[in-house]
Design an enzyme around this catalytic site. Sequence first.
Site, short mmCIF file in Angstrom:
data_model
loop_
_atom_site.label_atom_id
_atom_site.label_comp_id
_atom_site.label_asym_id
_atom_site.label_seq_id
_atom_site.Cartn_x
_atom_site.Cartn_y
_atom_site.Cartn_z
N GLY A 186 0.80 -1.22 0.00
CA GLY A 186 0.00 0.00 0.00
C GLY A 186 0.83 1.26 0.00
N SER A 187 0.78 2.07 -1.03
CA SER A 187 1.69 3.20 -1.15
C SER A 187 1.29 4.11 -2.31
CB SER A 187 3.11 2.67 -1.32
OG SER A 187 3.11 1.54 -2.17
N ARG A 188 2.26 4.89 -2.81
CA ARG A 188 1.96 5.88 -3.83
C ARG A 188 3.21 6.17 -4.67
NH1 ARG A 188 0.00 11.83 -1.91
NH2 ARG A 188 1.18 13.06 -3.42
#
Length: 216
Positions: A186-188
């Site tokens: 989960g990240s960007r």
Amino acid sequence: MLEKIFPKLHQEGYKFLAISAVLTLILWFISDFFGFIFILITIWVYYFFRDPERTIINDDSYLVSPADGVISSIKETNGPLELGLESKIFTRVSIFMNVFDCHVNRSPLNGTIEDIFYKPGKFLNASLDKASDENERNYFKIKDNKTEERLVVVQIAGLIARRIVTQTQKNQKIEQGQRIGMIRFGSRVDLYFSKRKIMVKVGQNVIAGESLIASK
């Protein structure tokens, strides 16, 4: 067909898959219920670390998406201070990856990695705008080999993510759509570029290496 159903696993995923499989076997002997739950977890671990092949346009008139996910923000902003680009204005496209997206990141174009800079930081929700400035992150400064245009790809750790993985090094030549790293759980990813026409909008889902982000 089998590659679509069972895509290859990223090298980072083998140990997690092994740990999950062992725990599943142990818990299965203790409780059918917990054994079943860990079967689902093991399937998710495999799914999270999948590393499917992508069809690359191979045309530097376009920038392809560096990540799978949803476009969470498009804005004009100064370049990253960490790379000495704070006096230049860029378009920044932010792509949020949830825990079900493929987390392998790819190069938007053919070029050379001029610089890689790792910045320790916080682990705020990656969907927040301030995550670009406060979260743990890793910068890639990439030069277009033909036009010498500079763009930046930033891997940003999120609320759950705790490790940014880099698969490239400084001065390495890379191809459009080539794998440059991944972020666990989960990240960007932020993409900074200039002098190009935006081809996406906020809320749009994109695929790394395939979706077109901008054109000349």
